[in-house]
Design an enzyme around this catalytic site. Structure first.
Site, mmCIF file in Angstrom:
data_model
loop_
_atom_site.group_PDB
_atom_site.id
_atom_site.type_symbol
_atom_site.label_atom_id
_atom_site.label_comp_id
_atom_site.label_asym_id
_atom_site.label_seq_id
_atom_site.Cartn_x
_atom_site.Cartn_y
_atom_site.Cartn_z
ATOM 1 C CB SER A 140 3.718 0.447 1.406
ATOM 2 O OG SER A 140 3.691 0.971 0.104
ATOM 3 C CE1 TYR A 153 9.479 0.109 0.530
ATOM 4 C CE2 TYR A 153 7.757 0.335 -1.127
ATOM 5 C CZ TYR A 153 8.288 0.673 0.116
ATOM 6 O OH TYR A 153 7.612 1.552 0.933
HETATM 7 P P1 NDP Z 1 12.011 9.073 4.440
HETATM 8 O O1 NDP Z 1 13.176 8.663 3.609
HETATM 9 O O2 NDP Z 1 11.638 10.516 4.440
HETATM 10 O O3 NDP Z 1 12.218 8.603 5.955
HETATM 11 C C1 NDP Z 1 12.715 7.317 6.251
HETATM 12 C C2 NDP Z 1 13.121 7.253 7.715
HETATM 13 O O4 NDP Z 1 13.596 5.918 7.979
HETATM 14 C C3 NDP Z 1 14.226 8.211 8.057
HETATM 15 O O5 NDP Z 1 13.951 8.832 9.294
HETATM 16 C C4 NDP Z 1 15.450 7.308 8.199
HETATM 17 O O6 NDP Z 1 16.314 7.809 9.187
HETATM 18 C C5 NDP Z 1 14.819 5.990 8.666
HETATM 19 N N1 NDP Z 1 15.696 4.872 8.358
HETATM 20 C C6 NDP Z 1 15.978 4.351 7.137
HETATM 21 N N2 NDP Z 1 16.896 3.380 7.244
HETATM 22 C C7 NDP Z 1 17.205 3.285 8.563
HETATM 23 C C8 NDP Z 1 18.107 2.485 9.310
HETATM 24 N N3 NDP Z 1 18.888 1.551 8.712
HETATM 25 N N4 NDP Z 1 18.173 2.638 10.635
HETATM 26 C C9 NDP Z 1 17.393 3.558 11.248
HETATM 27 N N5 NDP Z 1 16.525 4.346 10.610
HETATM 28 C C10 NDP Z 1 16.447 4.220 9.267
HETATM 29 O O7 NDP Z 1 10.793 8.188 3.913
HETATM 30 P P2 NDP Z 1 9.254 8.066 4.402
HETATM 31 O O8 NDP Z 1 8.974 8.951 5.519
HETATM 32 O O9 NDP Z 1 8.434 8.172 3.186
HETATM 33 O O10 NDP Z 1 9.248 6.539 4.843
HETATM 34 C C11 NDP Z 1 8.807 6.108 6.106
HETATM 35 C C12 NDP Z 1 8.105 4.766 5.973
HETATM 36 O O11 NDP Z 1 6.941 4.932 5.174
HETATM 37 C C13 NDP Z 1 8.923 3.671 5.293
HETATM 38 O O12 NDP Z 1 8.718 2.458 5.975
HETATM 39 C C14 NDP Z 1 8.333 3.602 3.891
HETATM 40 O O13 NDP Z 1 8.503 2.339 3.312
HETATM 41 C C15 NDP Z 1 6.877 3.894 4.198
HETATM 42 N N6 NDP Z 1 6.066 4.359 3.089
HETATM 43 C C16 NDP Z 1 6.416 5.476 2.380
HETATM 44 C C17 NDP Z 1 5.615 5.895 1.317
HETATM 45 C C18 NDP Z 1 5.986 7.053 0.463
HETATM 46 O O14 NDP Z 1 5.437 7.171 -0.663
HETATM 47 N N7 NDP Z 1 6.841 7.965 0.926
HETATM 48 C C19 NDP Z 1 4.365 5.197 0.996
HETATM 49 C C20 NDP Z 1 4.106 4.032 1.796
HETATM 50 C C21 NDP Z 1 4.912 3.664 2.818
HETATM 51 P P3 NDP Z 1 17.925 7.935 9.050
HETATM 52 O O15 NDP Z 1 18.244 8.043 7.592
HETATM 53 O O16 NDP Z 1 18.273 9.142 9.849
HETATM 54 O O17 NDP Z 1 18.427 6.687 9.672
HETATM 55 C C1 8X3 Z 2 5.808 3.649 -1.129
HETATM 56 C C2 8X3 Z 2 4.727 3.774 -2.140
HETATM 57 O O1 8X3 Z 2 3.967 3.038 -4.449
HETATM 58 O O2 8X3 Z 2 6.268 3.813 -4.211
HETATM 59 O O3 8X3 Z 2 5.627 2.542 -0.319
HETATM 60 O O4 8X3 Z 2 5.613 1.673 -3.373
HETATM 61 S S1 8X3 Z 2 5.175 3.028 -3.613
#
Ligand code: NDP
Ligand code: 8X3
Length: 252
Positions: A140, A153
């Site tokens: 991220s 985070y």
């Molecule tokens: P979502 O909340 O849409 O998706 C998160 C996914 O992670 C879900 O499929 C969830 O599945 C899974 N997950 C969370 N906790 C668990 C757990 N304990 N066990 C198994 N699976 C888990 O968020 P994003 O798609 O945005 O996030 C995906 C990744 O991208 C993360 O690592 C996030 O930090 C990163 N990211 C996101 C950004 C953003 O702005 N959205 C920017 C930069 C990075 P379920 O709940 O079914 O278990």
């Molecule tokens: C998710 C993006 O800027 O909310 O990793 O941390 S930010």
């Protein structure tokens, strides 16, 4: 047999978009997450639309025993995993360090850091045996910068940044590629989860601001796997045009 990708956190957002992108490109997929109903629906849709095979594994990535037994349940021919997308993760809360919840810290550390390690530890031996593999860690902008109330985070994503480098060094002699994709703001369920289900507050995060969409991250995640064997993309920072840094963005 098609190539195989294992994508963690495939029930939503970036992981789900990656599942569609890799399926479109003829990968058979191992999809993981905790929400079994969603895993099932995605499996049925992908198998119908793209004529690929999907193996779903429902487990909590924070629980080491669940990770180990889920991977052990894979049939032998599903263990020839070419690509591991370490995507499952979350932010829990947006609070000052002095007032934040201990349980939020535990959840982020256990998921974003320990979960990533648990699954990687199970899959890396298969890649070493196959003398080939590509690990893509979803980091991220929070792993490059620190912003107010981002504290833990940001620490977990800085750790993903460091682990990506560490994995690459340790796996060098085995020919395993390790890449990090580090996105800025992507509109997914991320903010809804971070803000504990407050949909209005989550909508405000993206209001008037053209964020990235999950498909943008799926596009570059697939792209890094298309490089020739001798090329590895180490680190790819991808931001919305409307966002210059973690805290500098324009709303129109
Ligand atoms: P979502 O909340 O849409 O998706 C998160 C996914 O992670 C879900 O499929 C969830 O599945 C899974 N997950 C969370 N906790 C668990 C757990 N304990 N066990 C198994 N699976 C888990 O968020 P994003 O798609 O945005 O996030 C995906 C990744 O991208 C993360 O690592 C996030 O930090 C990163 N990211 C996101 C950004 C953003 O702005 N959205 C920017 C930069 C990075 P379920 O709940 O079914 O278990
Ligand atoms: C998710 C993006 O800027 O909310 O990793 O941390 S930010």
């Amino acid at each position: 047999m098609n190539r195989i990708a294992l994508i963690t956190g495939a029930t939503s957002g970036i992981g789900k978009a990656c599942a569609f992108k890799f399926a479109q490109n003829n990968y058979n997929l191992i999809l993981t997450g905790r929400r079994e109903d969603r895993l099932h629906k995605i499996k049925v849709k992908l198998e119908e639309e793209y004529n690929v095979k999907i193996f779903s594994l429902c487990f909590d990535i924070r629980k080491h025993d669940e990770v180990v037994s889920a991977v052990a349940s894979l049939p032998e021919d599903w263990k020839k995993i070419n690509v591991l997308v370490n995507n499952a993760g979350l932010a829990a809360g947006l609070d000052f360090i002095q007032t934040a919840d201990l349980s939020d810290w535990e959840q982020m550390i256990d998921t974003n850091l320990k979960g990533l390690l648990y699954i990687s530890k199970e899959i890396i031996p298969f890649m070493i045996e196959n003398k080939e593999g590509h690990i893509i860690n979803i980091g991220s902008i929070a792993g490059k910068e620190v912003y107010p109330k981002g504290n833990v985070y940001c620490a977990t994503k800085h750790a993903v940044d460091a682990l990506t480098k560490g994995m690459r060094i340790d796996l060098l002699e085995h020919g395993i590629k390790v890449s990090q994709i580090a996105p800025g703001a992507v509109e997914t369920e991320f903010s809804l989860v971070r803000l504990k289900g407050d949909q209005n507050a989550a909508d405000k995060v993206y209001e008037g601001f053209e964020s990235l969409v999950a498909e943008d991250i799926a596009e570059v995640s697939y792209y890094v796997t298309t490089m020739p064997k001798h090329v590895n993309i180490n680190d790819l920072l991808i931001m919305p045009t409307a966002q210059a840094s973690a805290t500098n963005l324009v709303r129109r």
